[in-house]
Design an enzyme around this catalytic site. Structure first.
Site, PDB file in Angstrom:
ATOM      1  N   CYS A  81       0.585  28.387  66.274  1.00 24.24           N
ATOM      2  CA  CYS A  81       0.041  27.598  67.373  1.00 24.24           C
ATOM      3  C   CYS A  81       1.006  26.502  67.811  1.00 24.24           C
ATOM      4  O   CYS A  81       0.680  25.311  67.769  1.00 24.24           O
ATOM      5  CB  CYS A  81      -1.289  26.991  66.952  1.00 24.24           C
ATOM      6  SG  CYS A  81      -2.489  28.227  66.473  1.00 24.24           S
ATOM      7  N   TYR A 141      17.792  30.162  53.551  1.00 24.19           N
ATOM      8  CA  TYR A 141      16.978  29.113  54.160  1.00 24.19           C
ATOM      9  C   TYR A 141      15.761  29.648  54.928  1.00 24.19           C
ATOM     10  O   TYR A 141      15.189  28.938  55.748  1.00 24.19           O
ATOM     11  CB  TYR A 141      17.835  28.196  55.054  1.00 24.19           C
ATOM     12  CG  TYR A 141      18.972  27.556  54.289  1.00 24.19           C
ATOM     13  CD1 TYR A 141      18.726  26.538  53.376  1.00 24.19           C
ATOM     14  CD2 TYR A 141      20.291  28.004  54.436  1.00 24.19           C
ATOM     15  CE1 TYR A 141      19.763  25.974  52.640  1.00 24.19           C
ATOM     16  CE2 TYR A 141      21.332  27.447  53.700  1.00 24.19           C
ATOM     17  CZ  TYR A 141      21.055  26.429  52.816  1.00 24.19           C
ATOM     18  OH  TYR A 141      22.081  25.864  52.090  1.00 24.19           O
ATOM     19  N   ARG A 154      24.599  29.706  51.588  1.00 22.64           N
ATOM     20  CA  ARG A 154      24.235  30.786  52.518  1.00 22.64           C
ATOM     21  C   ARG A 154      25.186  31.972  52.472  1.00 22.64           C
ATOM     22  O   ARG A 154      24.767  33.108  52.692  1.00 22.64           O
ATOM     23  CB  ARG A 154      24.117  30.244  53.942  1.00 22.64           C
ATOM     24  CG  ARG A 154      25.438  29.951  54.636  1.00 22.64           C
ATOM     25  CD  ARG A 154      25.213  29.209  55.934  1.00 22.64           C
ATOM     26  NE  ARG A 154      24.621  27.914  55.671  1.00 22.64           N
ATOM     27  CZ  ARG A 154      23.764  27.306  56.490  1.00 22.64           C
ATOM     28  NH1 ARG A 154      23.425  27.863  57.621  1.00 22.64           N
ATOM     29  NH2 ARG A 154      23.271  26.125  56.158  1.00 22.64           N
TER      30      ARG A 154
END
Ligand SMILES: *Cc1c(COP(=O)(O)O)cnc(C)c1O
Length: 421
Positions: free
Chosen positions: A351, A380, A284
């Protein structure tokens, strides 16, 4: 730029008259041109971060060293190609990631194959491709690899050791503690070292403590644990350097982390081998803050409790981290940056009630059609993207010097049934 967000956005970004520019490109114009949601990267930041790691390692360690991109953070071929050009190595944790690394042009000898459940096919693929280093997770895998080599040649391997160190991070991204599913317990590593299966050249040891770490002390303790297993030519110290997702997050710069890691290795490992190879595996830290996600606001309304709900055209399909482990992000209106505002909850279009991107955003009076930007989504996000609710996955856009280009296209509706037989 609003000072509060400066270290969260790409270095190659600025705010002019309240408008966000990434790599010299106006964010709203990018949304217009490439559509939303879109993953937008400052290409210069990707290169600069790669160089920050390689130059810091060269500056602090006299022996050989390698910076290896943990490709799972952003398994996107154009990004891999860029890092290959910058001379990084590449971690692959599956056959698919290995395929991408090879496709992107990483020399096989600079690829590291990881995984705690490597299949026979994945091991064979790595051997066939001439992958430089296989990081062994367990003794059974070592036997299988030895059998696969069949005495034809030897394979350089590292043993992944679970040093039994608890680092201070979220449980889901902690990997070096006792009870972790990754790696060999020190005693099992000792047994393999004492009696290595035929064909395996154990060049050294590997550890990876976990992710989003800001303290160097756990690394030092873990390196000490590795040091007790003997002397090796290579030590791969893993990744995990944390990144700032919001203005409140701590920030440890690349130079400081690399210097600290090298210093800990020099101090904790036998001083008899200053020429040993050190490998670092940032994921990252190479990509998170180089990227942002652009969305369009679709609706703004008051929730039952009176809270302001700002719904955007993406959500858990392009950024699963908030839902997966409560990760925090900032949100801004890209044309009214730094104008504090109203407490708002930025929600996705999916949803699921848990499809919340940012819980406590301070947005200036957002309206439908506004472009909302969430910084620090370079890691990510793309990797965990999915098609929930039939949402096509977003494109990847590179920006540099005022020019933008899509390097991965948006999925189409046809892609959604493209695998049907
Ligand atoms: C995930 C991983 C990394 C990178 O972790 P980041 O937190 O993204 O830096 C490095 N090494 C290994 C073995 C990993 O699994």
């Amino acid at each position: 730029m609003a000072a509060a967000t400066a270290h969260v956005l790409p270095d190659a970004s600025e705010v002019r008259d309240g408008r966000l520019l990434i790599g010299g490109c106006d964010a709203e114009a990018l949304a217009q041109e490439h559509g939303t949601p879109a993953y937008v990267f400052a290409e210069d930041d990707l290169r600069a971060r790669a160089r920050a790691f390689t130059s810091a390692l060269a500056a602090h360690h006299d022996g050989p060293g390698e910076v290896v991109f943990a490709s799972k953070a952003l398994p996107c071929t154009p990004v891999l190609r860029l890092f290959a050009e910058e001379g990084l190595g590449c971690d692959a944790a599956s056959g698919g990631e290995l395929h991408l690394a090879l496709h992107a042009g990483f020399p096989p000898e600079r690829i590291y194959l990881h995984g705690n459940a490597k299949s026979q096919a994945e091991l064979a693929m790595a051997v066939e491709a001439g992958v430089g280093t296989i990081v062994l997770d367990n003794a059974e895998e070592a036997m299988r690899l030895s059998a696969l080599l069949g005495g034809r040649r030897s394979q350089r391997v590292l043993l992944r050791v679970t040093p039994g160190v608890d680092a201070d991070t979220h449980e889901a991204i902690l990997t070096g503690q006792a009870g972790s599913k990754f790696g060999l317990a020190p005693d099992d590593a000792r047994a393999l070292i004492a009696d290595p299966p035929a064909g395996l050249e154990i060049a050294g040891l590997h550890m990876h403590l976990g992710s989003q770490l800001f303290a160097l002390e756990p690394y030092r303790r873990a390196i000490r644990a590795l040091g007790s297993l003997g002397e090796f030519a290579t030590y791969d110290l893993g990744g995990g350097l944390g990144v700032p997702y919001t203005a409140d997050d701590p920030h440890l710069d690349v130079e400081a982390w690399v210097a600290g890691m090298v210093e800990a290795a020099h101090a904790e490992l036998s001083p008899a081998r200053p020429d040993r190879e050190l490998v670092l595996e940032p994921g990252r830290a190479l990509v998170a803050n180089a990227g942002v996600t652009l969305y369009r606001v679709e609706s703004v309304k008051a929730g039952v409790a009176g809270e302001r709900l700002v719904a955007v055209d993406g959500g858990m399909s392009d950024n699963l981290r908030p839902m997966l482990y409560g990760a925090s992000y900032e949100a801004h209106v890209a044309t009214r940056m730094g104008q504090g505002g109203v407490a708002s909850t930025v929600v996705g279009k999916h949803c699921e009630s848990g499809d919340v991107l940012v819980r406590d955003a301070q947005l200036p009076d957002a309206r439908p059609g506004d472009v909302v930007v969430t910084p620090a989504t370079g890691a990510y996000g793309y990797a965990l993207a999915n098609n929930y609710n039939g949402q096509p996955r977003p494109p990847v856009v590179f920006c540099s010097g005022g020019r933008s280009r899509a390097v991965v296209r948006r999925e189409t509706y046809e892609d959604l049934h493209g695998r049907d037989l």
